[in-house]
Motif scaffolding. Structure first.
Motif: not given
Length: 288
Positions: A172-176, A189-191, A197-199
């Motif tokens: 998650v830390l890498r993706v964000v 986009e809303p959190r 959708r992404h994380v």
């Protein structure tokens, strides 16, 4: 779990990685895995004997045409007990893996995205649980809940959550920090949408590989608990319980434990190799 996490460092795009079906050596473990699946769904295809049928005329019979794996101290067919025990052993392993994955995803997401104070507490909590061997944590759960298939499943699953949580948190830390998440934030986009959708989809992708390897680990841990008398209660046919049945007859009838142990070893090795083959397949598809 440490060895499972170590392979994540190699989950990088590799354009030169061949597809799984182009590597015959990785197709070999599919055979025992498919046999396990068939034994789970239809054990009658392998044997017509009941796992608990007692034959006093065939007590401690050697392996042969009548009894492929011999018989135990009660005259029960060991092969039939192994085949019928496949369903319970794999169910416990699969259920424990699902529990560990679900708990690991929730805990990992919270440890990465919660407010700073909560994150710090959760990270320390994960580190504390990772400091203990999983078998010890499973034993503590068994002591609290008692023996039985359901409790064994929970014990193995709960003891593995911390490892999956650390993996999810790091992903998650890498993706964000990735470009597409930053782009989504810039677009307003809303959190919640960004997380769903992404994380989550991108952070949990390595779980496919780790969970496959973790399945073999869960089966082995559950069998170990049953072997020491803290898992499935006899006379239920389960792989670890079968090993325990023959430990007092290793000198006179070693087949009672040795042959089921061989099945457990081959099964765990096949599942692990298949998981690593899946790792190579995913790495190759990422790099295509």
């Amino acid at each position: 779990m440490t060895d499972m996490l170590a392979i994540i460092g190699r989950l990088r795009p590799d354009p030169g990685a061949p597809a799984l079906w182009h590597r015959p050596g990785l197709l070999v473990p599919l055979v025992p895995v498919l046999l396990l699946a068939v034994a789970t769904a239809a054990p009658g295809l392998f044997t017509g004997l009941a796992p608990d049928a007692i034959d006093t005329d065939a007590i401690l019979a050697h392996p042969g045409p009548a009894h492929w794996f011999g018989t135990d101290q009660l005259g029960r067919d060991v092969f039939a007990r192994v085949v019928h025990g496949t369903s319970l052993s794999l169910t416990i392993g699969l259920g424990a893996t699902l529990v560990a994955c679900a708990g690991g995803v929730l805990l990992g997401l919270a440890a990465a995205l919660a407010p700073p104070v909560v994150r710090a507490i959760l990270v320390r909590l994960i580190d504390v649980f990772l400091a203990f061997p999983e078998i010890l944590l499973a034993l503590l759960v068994i002591v609290a809940l008692g023996r039985g298939p359901a409790n064994t499943l929970l014990a193995v699953g709960l003891s593995s959550i911390a490892g999956y949580a650390r993996l999810v948190r790091s992903q998650v830390l890498r993706v964000v920090r990735s470009g597409y998440v930053e782009h989504a934030v810039a677009l307003g986009e809303p959190r919640r949408t960004i997380i769903l959708r992404h994380v989550i989809p991108n952070a949990t992708r390595p779980l496919v590989v780790v969970a496959t390897i973790g399945l073999g680990h869960a089966v082995l841990t559950a069998s170990a608990l049953s072997f020491i008398g803290l898992g499935v209660v006899p006379p239920v046919a389960e792989w670890g319980a079968l090993l325990a049945d023959g430990r007092n007859y290793l000198d006179t009838a070693p087949w009672i434990s040795v042959l089921p142990a061989t099945v457990v070893a081959v099964s765990v090795i096949a599942i692990t190799i298949l998981g690593r083959g899946l790792q190579d397949l995913l790495a190759g598809s990422d790099g295509a």
